[in-house]
Motif scaffolding. Structure first.
Motif, short mmCIF file in Angstrom:
data_model
loop_
_atom_site.label_atom_id
_atom_site.label_comp_id
_atom_site.label_asym_id
_atom_site.label_seq_id
_atom_site.Cartn_x
_atom_site.Cartn_y
_atom_site.Cartn_z
N ASP A 27 0.83 -1.20 0.00
CA ASP A 27 0.00 0.00 0.00
C ASP A 27 0.87 1.25 0.00
O ASP A 27 1.95 1.27 0.60
N ARG A 163 -4.88 6.49 0.19
CA ARG A 163 -4.30 5.15 0.24
C ARG A 163 -4.51 4.48 -1.12
O ARG A 163 -5.64 4.33 -1.58
N ALA A 165 -4.02 0.99 -2.73
CA ALA A 165 -3.82 -0.36 -2.21
C ALA A 165 -3.20 -1.30 -3.24
O ALA A 165 -3.41 -1.17 -4.44
N LYS A 166 -2.41 -2.23 -2.72
CA LYS A 166 -1.88 -3.37 -3.48
C LYS A 166 -1.15 -2.94 -4.75
O LYS A 166 -1.45 -3.40 -5.86
N PRO A 199 4.89 -1.24 2.92
CA PRO A 199 4.08 -0.03 2.71
C PRO A 199 4.95 1.20 2.50
O PRO A 199 6.00 1.35 3.14
#
Length: 235
Positions: A27, A163, A165-166, A199
């Motif tokens: 993330d 954010r 994500a992935k 992250p």
């Protein structure tokens, strides 16, 4: 006994595969702040990551979608749409009077002409870019359609939190889009980032104070005519 060993081996391999899959993406997290005011509304600011590796960029191409941008109460809803290139956007008229949706600036250029209540027209946004959408009858109506050639983006929340994500490991160009910011200002906010299997903390992304958009002209490049508006909208 053999069956038991095979089961254990399969379980171990599955666990390793699962762990490996978890390490394949991370993330990207941060917070947007506009000017010096920590309480300034940041909703509608878009953060995106574009792969700098051509092969990776090609592998991340997203299929086009079909979505809707409604006209109701002399307002476009939603105000901001983010879509993959090649997507089609419907513009249904849910008001009891005419609308004329157009975009003649950056991004997709089109003019849907006058159409009445209860009808709809659509546009295919066939390339990346930002399209500013207006109505030729109602000057207060405006919306933005952003066609992004990456699946990695986030719309900032009211609090400024973002954010993505992935995100797969690689080198990316981080870009900021905010309504009212000039291309030069947005360009200065761009930077390269590296994503691994941990992250990524972007910290606070400081965005300059956003100026109110200048009053736009109608599709003919002239000021809006109140008399013409009343012809198609008696309300």
């Amino acid at each position: 006994m053999i069956r038991s060993k095979v089961f254990v081996l399969v379980l171990v391999l599955a666990t390793c595969a699962s762990s490996s899959a978890r390490l394949e993406a991370a993330d990207v997290i941060g917070r947007v702040q506009v000017g010096s005011d920590k309480n300034e509304d940041t909703s509608g600011i878009v953060i995106s990551l574009t792969p700098l590796n051509g092969a990776q960029a090609a592998s991340l191409k997203q299929p086009p979608i079909h979505t809707v941008l409604r006209q109701k109460n002399k307002t476009f809803s939603p105000h901001l749409l983010v879509i993959p290139p090649g997507s089609t956007v419907e513009f249904p008229n849910r008001d009891p009077f005419f609308h004329n949706v157009f975009s003649l600036f950056e991004g997709k250029r089109f003019d849907l002409g006058l159409y009445e209540s209860g009808t709809s027209r659509s546009v295919k946004f066939d390339r990346p870019g930002v399209s500013y959408i207006f109505c030729n009858i109602h000057p207060q109506m405006n919306a933005i359609v952003i066609s992004l050639d990456t699946p990695y983006y986030s719309l900032a929340e009211n609090s400024g939190s973002v954010r993505i994500a992935k995100v797969k490991p690689g080198e990316y160009l981080l870009q900021i889009w905010a309504e009212g910011l000039s291309s030069d200002e947005m360009g200065k906010l761009s930077r390269r980032i590296t994503v691994s299997d941990e992250p990524v903390q972007l910290g606070v992304i400081q965005v300059p104070s956003i100026e109110k958009l200048a009053q736009h002209k109608n599709k003919y490049g002239r000021e809006y005519d109140p008399a013409a508006s009343s012809t198609y909208d008696p309300h």
